[in-house]
Design an enzyme around this catalytic site. Structure first.
Site, short mmCIF file in Angstrom:
data_model
loop_
_atom_site.label_atom_id
_atom_site.label_comp_id
_atom_site.label_asym_id
_atom_site.label_seq_id
_atom_site.Cartn_x
_atom_site.Cartn_y
_atom_site.Cartn_z
N LYS A 82 0.81 -1.22 0.00
CA LYS A 82 0.00 0.00 0.00
C LYS A 82 0.84 1.27 0.00
O LYS A 82 0.51 2.25 -0.69
CB LYS A 82 -0.96 -0.01 1.19
CG LYS A 82 -2.06 -1.05 1.08
CD LYS A 82 -3.06 -0.94 2.21
CE LYS A 82 -4.16 -1.96 2.07
NZ LYS A 82 -5.21 -1.80 3.10
N ASP A 119 -10.21 2.45 2.35
CA ASP A 119 -10.33 1.72 3.61
C ASP A 119 -11.32 2.38 4.56
O ASP A 119 -12.16 1.72 5.16
CB ASP A 119 -8.96 1.59 4.29
CG ASP A 119 -8.05 0.57 3.63
OD1 ASP A 119 -8.58 -0.39 3.02
OD2 ASP A 119 -6.82 0.72 3.73
N ALA A 145 -2.05 0.25 14.59
CA ALA A 145 -1.63 1.59 14.16
C ALA A 145 -0.79 1.52 12.89
O ALA A 145 0.13 2.31 12.71
CB ALA A 145 -0.86 2.28 15.29
#
Length: 199
Positions: A82, A119, A145
Site C-alpha cells: 500500500k 479503507d 496503528a
C-alpha cells in the site's frame, strides 16, 4: 492465482475483451476479492475479469507497467504494497494523501497512475449501513496503528465519536496517529494491554 516470476511476467496475454482488474499483494492466495467482484459483475450485468496476482515488494512498478500495457483498467492493492503504491502514483486522491498509503490504483485519460484509499469509507459503510452502528457520541477503540489504521482514522473522526482511542503493541505508533489527527476528534492513545478506560 497468477504468480509473478523472475522474468517479470505477471499478466498473461488477454484473450477477452472484458475489462481487466486484479488485486495484488503478497501473500494473495487467501483474497476473496475475485468472488466479490464476480458477484458484483453478475448483479450489474457487467463483463469483467478480476484475478489475484502475487506481487512482491519492490516489484510493483514493473507489474503496474505490464498491467497498463495489456490494457488493465485498475487494481486493488493489499499488504505489503500500500505504501509502495502511494509512492508510485503520479496523482493521489485526498484520502490517499491523508493515509500515506493507497489500496486502489487506476489510470487516467493520459495513462497516469492514480491512487486512492477506500479503507475508511469501506469501514464506515459496513458499520453504518450493514451493521446499523452509529458512532456519534460513542467511545471508539481502534486496535492497531499500521497503514490501514491511519487510513480509517479520518473517516472514524468524521463520524463525531465522543472519543477515538488507539492502542498498538508499538505504542509510539498509536501516539503518532493520535497526534497527527488531534484536530479531527478527541483523540488519545492507550498502552498495549491497558485496562484503563481513559487514554
Amino acid at each position: 492465482m497468477i504468480t509473478g516470476d523472475l522474468s517479470g511476467r505477471w499478466f498473461p496475454s488477454r484473450e477477452s475483451d472484458a475489462d481487466y482488474f486484479c488485486v495484488i499483494g503478497s501473500p494473495i492466495g487467501h483474497s476473496k476479492s475475485p468472488l466479490i467482484h464476480a458477484a458484483f459483475a453478475a448483479q450489474t450485468g457487467r463483463e469483467l475479469v478480476y484475478e489475484r496476482v502475487e506481487v512482491l515488494p519492490g516489484q510493483l512498478a514493473a507489474a503496474v507497467t505490464e498491467f497498463r500495457g495489456i490494457g488493465g483498467r485498475g487494481m486493488n492493492v493489499t499488504v505489503p504494497l500500500k505504501q509502495e503504491a502511494f509512492a508510485l502514483a503520479e496523482r493521489r486522491m485526498e484520502r490517499a494523501e491523508e493515509a500515506g498509503a493507497a489500496n486502489t490504483l487506476w489510470f487516467d485519460e493520459n495513462g497516469a497512475v492514480v491512487a486512492d484509499n477506500t479503507d475508511g469509507s469501506g469501514l464506515m459503510r459496513d458499520l453504518e449501513f450493514n451493521q446499523g452502528i452509529a458512532l456519534v457520541g460513542k467511545r471508539v477503540l481502534l486496535i492497531g496503528a499500521g497503514g490501514a489504521a491511519r487510513a480509517v482514522v479520518p473517516a472514524l473522526a468524521a463520524a463525531a465519536p465522543a472519543a477515538l482511542v488507539i492502542t498498538n503493541r508499538t505504542g509510539h505508533k498509536a501516539t503518532a496517529i493520535a497526534t497527527a489527527f488531534a484536530q479531527r476528534a478527541a483523540m488519545g492513545a492507550l498502552p498495549w494491554g491497558s485496562n484503563s478506560a481513559e487514554p
